[in-house]
Design an enzyme around this catalytic site. Structure first.
Site, short mmCIF file in Angstrom:
data_model
loop_
_atom_site.label_atom_id
_atom_site.label_comp_id
_atom_site.label_asym_id
_atom_site.label_seq_id
_atom_site.Cartn_x
_atom_site.Cartn_y
_atom_site.Cartn_z
CB SER A 1 -18.04 1.31 -27.82
OG SER A 1 -17.39 0.21 -28.40
CE LYS B 1 -14.60 2.16 -33.02
NZ LYS B 1 -13.37 2.01 -32.28
CD1 TRP C 1 -11.46 -4.26 -28.41
CD2 TRP C 1 -9.72 -5.63 -28.60
NE1 TRP C 1 -11.56 -4.89 -29.62
CE2 TRP C 1 -10.50 -5.74 -29.76
CE3 TRP C 1 -8.56 -6.40 -28.48
CZ2 TRP C 1 -10.17 -6.58 -30.83
CZ3 TRP C 1 -8.23 -7.24 -29.54
CH2 TRP C 1 -9.02 -7.32 -30.69
CG HIS D 1 -15.79 -1.51 -23.84
ND1 HIS D 1 -14.98 -0.50 -24.29
CD2 HIS D 1 -16.78 -1.66 -24.76
CE1 HIS D 1 -15.45 -0.06 -25.44
NE2 HIS D 1 -16.54 -0.74 -25.75
#
Length: 424
Positions: free
Chosen positions: A260, A264, A353, A405
């Site tokens: 998540s 990044k 998402w 997720h």
């Protein structure tokens, strides 16, 4: 006319960069397609590895700093990172049923008042030096092993994490999230793992000058001030400074990994640090593995992420919320900065998402940089079916699974399989 305007805009940008100044986001031209990583802003094409290394790579890094993540940290006014000092807090050579060694190391990055990293390291006993996965965790090392010796974070923490009371972690939750970093399974595969709490470097909340952010002078008008994800990436690099000195770790086989927002972070760390030989961005979404320009109606957008999490990115990134096509870079360019090193993206069917189709498009659009440097990028033309990982023979991989997720042992198996293929 459109080509001419683009060239004029590119020339203007290059002139500004040469003088240390950049156009405001509103002055940048619109480019609806993902940027070509091999095209400079003056419109010229990068044709050789030397041009990539000497011109385009520095240009891309500067643009990501200016318009997305904020400047790479220069703490205490120096362009060189601080020397990392280490102190072993404990070491257990008979961990994981005798198969590995578990230790925790306190890393001091500067003056005593600066934050410290508490790095939890698991290494196999029968295979050293070992390739090592390094990355941050969300809630603290104590969640990953049921061991009273492991440090409990003392910094501010969101209440949504397990065992947090009044924004402080407690030892009541030791070992409850072992599945997110399955250390025993990683060690059994012959790999090492090193992890620390993201809040060691920068607590995950906006509008408070704490953590490493507090070491910089405050400038309310600085739209490219170092943002949280850049600080976190810098923290991973400081952990690597230590790992490179550990005789149990192979410094030539370091893999950055994160899930998540920490995915990044891992991708940014891999793009900016060539010591990272492999990067895994697990469901990293917008501002990470997902493009800012996209057509997935259920995916997170620049407008949404910068409104909800303004501290993750520099203030300039928010100015592209209404029109991301004006961004002079996109996430395929961040992957290109990793070339020719390996990158694995992961996605999930029920996590639209994070934009699975956009992530796949990012890898495809990064491949020309890999090909320029003489290796294959992503060899597939179409997204795979769920649970059919594309690990192939190229340097870019894609894992699309059923589910939601999360970061699970099933994902870790694919990370390790990908690493096996890359490092034989």
């Amino acid at each position: 006319m459109r080509i001419l305007l683009a060239l004029i805009g590119g020339l203007s940008l290059m002139t500004s960069m040469a003088t240390g100044e950049y156009p405001s986001p509103a002055e940048l031209p619109s480019h609806p397609a993902l940027p070509d990583p091999l095209v400079m802003f003056d419109g010229s094409r990068v044709a050789t590895a030397e041009e990539w290394s000497e011109k385009r790579r520095p240009e891309l890094k500067a643009l990501f700093e200016q318009y997305v993540y904020g400047r790479y940290p220069q703490v205490a006014g120096s362009s060189q990172p601080p020397a990392v000092q280490s102190k072993v807090l404990f070491e257990d050579p008979q961990a994981f049923g005798g198969a590995g060694t578990l230790k925790e190391v306190e890393l001091t990055l500067g003056p005593p008042e600066w934050p410290k990293i508490y790095l939890l390291i698991a290494t196999p006993n029968n295979k050293t030096p070992a390739a090592c996965f390094v990355g941050m965790n969300f809630g603290g090392n104590h969640l990953l092993v049921d061991d009273e010796r492991v440090h409990v974070p003392e910094t501010w923490m969101p209440d949504r994490y397990t065992g947090v009371v009044d924004n402080r972690a407690t030892d009541a939750s030791r070992g409850v999230e072992e599945y997110t970093w399955p250390l025993a399974e990683i060690v059994a595969r012959g790999y090492a793992a090193a992890t620390f709490h993201c809040g060691d470097i920068q607590p995950d909340r906006p509008h408070v000058r704490e953590g490493m952010r507090a070491t910089l002078p405050e400038d309310a008008d600085d739209a490219a001030e170092t943002a949280t994800i850049m600080w976190w990436a810098w923290g991973i690099q400081r952990a690597i400074d230590y790992l490179a000195t550990d005789p149990a770790i192979d410094p030539a086989r370091i893999a950055a990994v994160g899930h998540s927002r920490l995915g990044k972070t891992a991708l940014l760390a891999g793009a900016f640090d060539e010591r990272i030989a492999l990067t895994v961005a697990n469901q990293a979404g917008c501002g990470g593995s997902g493009p800012s320009r996209h057509h997935e109606p259920k995916a997170e957008t620049v407008e949404i992420i910068t409104r909800n999490f303004p501290h993750w990115f520099c203030a300039n990134f928010r100015k592209f919320a209404d029109d991301p096509t004006r961004l002079p870079v996109d996430q395929n360019c961040l992957v290109a900065l990793c070339a020719p090193r390996a990158v694995l993206f992961t996605a999930a069917e029920d996590d639209r998402w994070a934009n699975p189709s956009g992530q796949f498009a990012v890898l495809r659009a990064a491949s020309p940089a890999y090909e320029l440097l003489g290796v294959d990028g992503l060899k597939a033309d179409a997204m795979p079916a769920a649970d059919a990982p594309l690990l192939g023979d190229g340097r870019l991989g894609f894992w699309f699974r059923a589910g939601e997720h999360s970061m699970t042992p099933k994902d870790w198996k694919v990370y390790l399989d990908f690493a096996d293929r890359q490092w034989k």
